[in-house]
Design a protein around this motif. Structure first.
Motif, mmCIF file in Angstrom:
data_model
loop_
_atom_site.group_PDB
_atom_site.id
_atom_site.type_symbol
_atom_site.label_atom_id
_atom_site.label_comp_id
_atom_site.label_asym_id
_atom_site.label_seq_id
_atom_site.Cartn_x
_atom_site.Cartn_y
_atom_site.Cartn_z
ATOM 1 N N GLU A 165 17.930 -26.122 -35.214
ATOM 2 C CA GLU A 165 17.759 -26.903 -34.000
ATOM 3 C C GLU A 165 19.111 -26.982 -33.456
ATOM 4 O OE1 GLU A 165 15.199 -27.661 -32.169
ATOM 5 O OE2 GLU A 165 13.624 -26.419 -33.339
ATOM 6 N N GLU A 210 14.600 -26.614 -23.093
ATOM 7 C CA GLU A 210 13.638 -25.345 -22.692
ATOM 8 C C GLU A 210 13.176 -25.019 -23.933
ATOM 9 O OE1 GLU A 210 16.124 -22.309 -20.699
ATOM 10 O OE2 GLU A 210 17.907 -23.706 -21.204
ATOM 11 N N TYR A 211 11.767 -24.346 -23.785
ATOM 12 C CA TYR A 211 11.205 -23.618 -24.858
ATOM 13 C C TYR A 211 11.774 -22.493 -25.458
ATOM 14 C CZ TYR A 211 7.391 -26.911 -23.250
ATOM 15 O OH TYR A 211 6.500 -27.791 -22.952
ATOM 16 N N SER A 212 11.655 -22.397 -26.874
ATOM 17 C CA SER A 212 12.526 -21.349 -27.632
ATOM 18 C C SER A 212 11.799 -19.977 -26.825
ATOM 19 C CB SER A 212 12.231 -21.379 -29.011
ATOM 20 O OG SER A 212 10.798 -21.365 -29.389
ATOM 21 N N THR A 213 10.397 -19.956 -26.567
ATOM 22 C CA THR A 213 9.730 -18.688 -26.238
ATOM 23 C C THR A 213 10.370 -18.097 -24.848
ATOM 24 O OG1 THR A 213 8.230 -20.010 -24.992
ATOM 25 C CG2 THR A 213 7.600 -19.012 -27.205
ATOM 26 N N GLN A 273 15.716 -17.887 -40.824
ATOM 27 C CA GLN A 273 15.647 -18.218 -39.463
ATOM 28 C C GLN A 273 17.229 -18.649 -38.854
ATOM 29 O OE1 GLN A 273 13.257 -21.846 -38.873
ATOM 30 N NE2 GLN A 273 12.518 -21.095 -36.889
ATOM 31 N N VAL A 302 16.765 -16.934 -28.921
ATOM 32 C CA VAL A 302 17.507 -17.448 -29.878
ATOM 33 C C VAL A 302 19.088 -17.205 -29.266
ATOM 34 C CG1 VAL A 302 18.747 -17.416 -32.002
ATOM 35 C CG2 VAL A 302 16.051 -17.083 -31.932
ATOM 36 N N MET A 359 20.311 -23.609 -31.957
ATOM 37 C CA MET A 359 19.418 -23.425 -30.618
ATOM 38 C C MET A 359 20.169 -24.364 -29.572
ATOM 39 S SD MET A 359 16.928 -21.322 -30.993
ATOM 40 C CE MET A 359 15.809 -21.496 -29.859
ATOM 41 N N ARG A 381 13.668 -19.184 -23.909
ATOM 42 C CA ARG A 381 15.194 -19.151 -23.772
ATOM 43 C C ARG A 381 15.873 -18.052 -25.213
ATOM 44 N NH1 ARG A 381 18.347 -24.305 -26.136
ATOM 45 N NH2 ARG A 381 20.172 -22.536 -25.615
#
Length: 337
Positions: free
Chosen positions: A22, A327-330, A73, A334, A25, A332
């Motif tokens: 996190e 923002e959603y990870s989907t 990850q 990685v 990110m 933006r």
């Protein structure tokens, strides 16, 4: 070693690893520090083959496999690690901390996340005469790193919580015999696990020995041959077993962390503000099993949620000049290294 970083994460178990993700990110640099020689905390050190059933999207996953996935990850962020080190001292204030390890490392960080789990841990050992000899020869074990080590063995599992029930279910198909001993016919585990236990007991795959508690051990030269159990009325029964797994929880110790000026609660837990996971020491956050607040559940998935919340609360400390837009990870992806 001298290290400068945005966030120092103390503890490299599941919550600590996801906190590193996190932070990555949010483009926050971090370093993982752990007293163990490998990442994963209890999942790696105590029960890498234990199945976990409450990770979202994974009907079942072994603890070691979960840690391997978490490591993959965080790989894009090249997170630095200080393993086999214990943090001995913390000095400074919010935005300017310095940590010192027992191996002389000095870490300058703007914020700190404590993801220390239960701290230093060890098993609660049952008070049975001569148990040490059986521990040395593998007849009494508190942690299971390889299920195969118990193939074909006659196993007594003692305890009434999740670990006892989960291991009874896990070993029923490889052990020659599994007894589950508890002082009452009421186990503290997830409802589905209890339903599986009842079905397995009905099929004769597991024998529930209730209401009994451990009474004694028998064998020669450290080789276990029997486990005696007794009721509260003194009725004694001997189980012809060659392995005892006592699951009575862990004795824990926060170590030097308890002396950092943090408010600590019952059983070495650290109270936090639920919305940010910040402790009573500004700039120091706690997540996972070590953190406590009203409504807290000691689940790995809750530790994951706390990791995300702490990282977002830390961002304005590290980047006060930069507004954080969620923002959603989907959308933006990685961030590139």
């Amino acid at each position: 070693m001298e290290i400068e970083t945005d966030v120092a994460i103390i503890g490299a178990g599941p919550a600590g690893l996801f906190a590193a993700f996190e932070c990555g990110m949010l483009r926050l640099d971090c370093v993982l520090i752990d007293a163990l020689s490998e990442i994963g905390g209890q999942c790696t050190a105590l029960y890498p083959e234990k199945p976990i059933y409450d990770i979202p999207g994974l009907p079942a996953v072994e603890a070691g496999a979960l840690i391997a996935s978490l490591e993959r990850q965080i790989a894009p962020f090249h997170v630095r690690r200080l393993l086999d080190r214990r943090v001995e001292a913390l000095a400074g204030t919010r935005g300017a901390f310095r940590l010192r390890t027992d191996r002389g490392d000095s870490v300058a960080a703007k914020a700190v996340i404590i993801a220390a789990g239960a701290g230093a841990f060890g098993p609660n050992r049952p008070p049975l005469a001569g148990i040490e000899a059986f521990e040395r020869e593998g007849g009494v074990m508190y942690f299971i790193r390889r299920r195969e080590a118990l193939r074909g063995r006659r196993v007594v599992i003692a305890g009434g919580g999740d670990s006892a029930v989960d291991w009874a279910l896990s070993l029923r198909d490889i052990a020659a015999k599994v007894w589950l001993v508890h002082r009452r016919d009421r186990f503290r585990s997830a409802p589905e696990s209890l339903a599986q236990l009842d079905r397995a007991a009905g099929r004769g795959e597991i024998e529930k020995v209730v209401p009994y508690q451990l009474h004694g051990l028998s064998g020669e030269d450290g080789v276990l041959s029997g486990v005696s159990v007794a009721t509260l009325d003194g009725e004694v029964r001997t189980l012809d077993a060659d392995c005892l797994l006592p699951f009575f929880g862990l004795s824990t110790d926060l170590g030097p962390i308890a002396n950092w000026g943090l408010q600590t609660g019952l059983h070495t837990l650290v109270p936090v503000t639920p919305s940010t996971l910040e402790t009573t020491l500004p700039g120091v956050f706690a997540i996972g099993d070590v953190a406590t607040y009203p409504g807290k559940l000691k689940l790995i998935l809750q530790g994951f949620s706390e990791a995300a919340m702490a990282a977002h609360a830390i961002h304005p400390i590290v980047r006060p000049e930069q507004a954080l837009h969620f923002e959603y990870s989907t959308s933006r992806g990685v961030p590139a290294a």
